[in-house]
Write a protein that holds these residues in place. Structure first.
Motif, short mmCIF file in Angstrom:
data_model
loop_
_atom_site.label_atom_id
_atom_site.label_comp_id
_atom_site.label_asym_id
_atom_site.label_seq_id
_atom_site.Cartn_x
_atom_site.Cartn_y
_atom_site.Cartn_z
N ARG A 46 -11.88 -5.03 2.80
CA ARG A 46 -12.13 -4.85 1.31
C ARG A 46 -13.62 -4.16 1.42
O ARG A 46 -13.93 -3.14 0.90
CB ARG A 46 -12.24 -5.63 0.18
CG ARG A 46 -10.99 -6.38 0.09
CD ARG A 46 -10.49 -5.98 -1.17
NE ARG A 46 -9.06 -6.62 -1.33
CZ ARG A 46 -7.96 -5.90 -0.84
NH1 ARG A 46 -8.08 -4.81 -0.36
NH2 ARG A 46 -6.62 -6.46 -1.03
N CYS A 81 7.59 5.01 -3.74
CA CYS A 81 6.61 4.12 -4.08
C CYS A 81 7.33 2.69 -4.40
O CYS A 81 6.85 1.54 -3.94
CB CYS A 81 5.78 4.23 -5.03
SG CYS A 81 4.93 5.91 -5.38
N LYS A 102 0.73 -8.09 1.22
CA LYS A 102 1.88 -7.71 0.02
C LYS A 102 1.29 -6.64 -0.63
O LYS A 102 0.26 -6.57 -1.18
CB LYS A 102 2.12 -8.99 -0.75
CG LYS A 102 2.71 -10.26 -0.16
CD LYS A 102 3.77 -10.73 -0.67
CE LYS A 102 4.35 -11.94 -0.15
NZ LYS A 102 4.78 -11.65 1.38
N VAL A 112 -2.63 -1.51 -11.23
CA VAL A 112 -4.11 -0.58 -10.79
C VAL A 112 -4.68 -0.09 -12.07
O VAL A 112 -5.54 1.13 -12.00
CB VAL A 112 -3.99 0.67 -9.44
CG1 VAL A 112 -3.96 -0.35 -8.41
CG2 VAL A 112 -2.72 1.21 -9.96
N ASP A 115 -8.19 0.11 -12.11
CA ASP A 115 -9.01 0.92 -11.16
C ASP A 115 -9.13 2.48 -11.73
O ASP A 115 -8.17 3.01 -12.53
CB ASP A 115 -8.15 1.15 -9.99
CG ASP A 115 -8.33 -0.23 -8.92
OD1 ASP A 115 -9.11 -1.02 -9.35
OD2 ASP A 115 -7.54 -0.21 -7.99
C1 HEC Z 1 5.72 0.81 2.66
C2 HEC Z 1 5.40 0.21 1.62
C3 HEC Z 1 4.43 1.06 0.66
C4 HEC Z 1 4.82 2.13 0.08
C5 HEC Z 1 6.08 3.10 0.25
C6 HEC Z 1 3.81 2.46 -0.77
N1 HEC Z 1 2.83 1.68 -0.75
FE1 HEC Z 1 1.07 1.71 -1.83
N2 HEC Z 1 0.48 0.07 -0.84
C7 HEC Z 1 1.39 -0.62 0.01
C8 HEC Z 1 0.44 -1.83 0.50
C9 HEC Z 1 0.72 -2.79 1.68
C10 HEC Z 1 -0.91 -1.91 -0.19
C11 HEC Z 1 -1.83 -2.69 -0.20
C12 HEC Z 1 -3.05 -2.73 0.67
C13 HEC Z 1 -4.28 -3.34 0.53
O1 HEC Z 1 -3.78 -4.67 0.50
O2 HEC Z 1 -5.43 -3.18 0.53
C14 HEC Z 1 -0.86 -0.73 -1.31
C15 HEC Z 1 -1.66 -0.05 -1.84
C16 HEC Z 1 -1.61 0.72 -2.88
C17 HEC Z 1 -2.61 1.07 -3.94
C18 HEC Z 1 -3.90 0.29 -4.09
C19 HEC Z 1 -3.75 -0.91 -4.96
C20 HEC Z 1 -4.90 -1.75 -5.13
O3 HEC Z 1 -4.93 -2.86 -5.92
O4 HEC Z 1 -6.05 -1.30 -4.63
C21 HEC Z 1 -2.02 1.85 -4.63
C22 HEC Z 1 -2.72 2.73 -5.77
C23 HEC Z 1 -0.73 2.34 -4.07
N3 HEC Z 1 -0.50 1.58 -2.87
C24 HEC Z 1 0.06 3.48 -4.74
C25 HEC Z 1 1.25 3.67 -4.21
C26 HEC Z 1 1.99 4.84 -4.52
C27 HEC Z 1 1.61 5.75 -5.84
C28 HEC Z 1 2.83 5.13 -3.67
C29 HEC Z 1 3.97 6.12 -3.63
C30 HEC Z 1 3.54 7.50 -3.52
C31 HEC Z 1 3.08 4.13 -2.44
N4 HEC Z 1 1.76 3.14 -2.93
C32 HEC Z 1 3.79 4.00 -1.58
C33 HEC Z 1 2.47 -0.61 0.64
C34 HEC Z 1 3.04 0.81 0.04
#
Ligand code: HEC
Length: 185
Positions: A46, A81, A102, A112, A115
């Protein structure tokens, strides 16, 4: 005297490096998803992310968060997503359950919404190393990244129509007195 201090410092550094090496080389670092976290893993990850993000330009959202854009954002979200970040009132997928860390469920709790949009935009575009969060640069257009960003930023304010686009069902979100929304076939 100076020589002694220098030797002490060098030995100290070598000792720490040897301990870190031994920790990994002897299989003590956590590997399985359910293993306990590495000491300070979350804190350092972080800290690294936030000090990096703080230095970046804080862009204003490049698309307004109106109904049309949230509907377009919902289409992007469904395809790219939802499998990890979930849908409103839909149970978590096995993929989301099986990851470490997770993926936060972006339509449950605050997600978020508290954020800044530029921060989520950056994460969607560039991904977050060693977490499973993919970077979508080159696979989604700039506009698509902003559309999905304004959707997740406003995840607590979506209308029944946006919910239908996401899940195919308007149930539980229709505010009292809101017009009925037909389910798209
Ligand atoms: C394969 C799984 C996966 C996919 C598909 C994915 N994400 Fe994520 N995403 C994650 C994970 C795991 C984290 C947590 C990362 C961490 O702990 O810092 C995350 C973190 C994030 C965060 C930051 C959350 C925070 O609390 O800071 C955002 C915003 C986000 N994703 C948006 C998206 C969006 C929009 C999409 C689609 C365009 C997407 N993600 C697709 C797994 C995924």
């Amino acid at each position: 005297m100076i020589k002694g201090i220098l030797l002490g410092i060098v030995l100290g550094i070598a000792g720490v490096a040897a301990c870190v090496y031994a920790y990994f080389a002897t299989g003590r670092a956590p590997i399985a998803v359910e293993a306990a976290e590495m000491p300070f893993e979350r804190k350092f990850a972080r800290m690294g992310l936030h000090s990096y993000l703080d230095k970046l330009p804080h862009l204003e959202p490049q698309v307004p968060a109106d109904e049309k854009n949230l509907l377009e954002g919902a289409k992007v979200y469904k395809s790219h997503c939802a499998v990890c970040h979930g849908l409103p009132d839909v149970a978590k997928t096995a993929i989301a359950e099986g990851m470490a860390p997770k993926p936060p469920q972006l339509f449950k709790g605050v997600g978020v919404t508290d954020d800044e949009a530029w921060e989520s935009y950056w994460k969607v575009k560039n991904g977050i190393r060693m977490t499973g969060m993919p970077g979508f640069k080159g696979h989604l257009t700039e506009t698509e990244i902003w559309l999905v960003t304004v959707l997740v930023k406003n995840a607590d304010k979506i209308t029944p129509a946006v919910k239908v686009e996401l899940t195919g069902s308007p149930t539980t979100l229709a505010a009292p007195g809101a017009p009925a929304v037909a389910v798209k076939k």
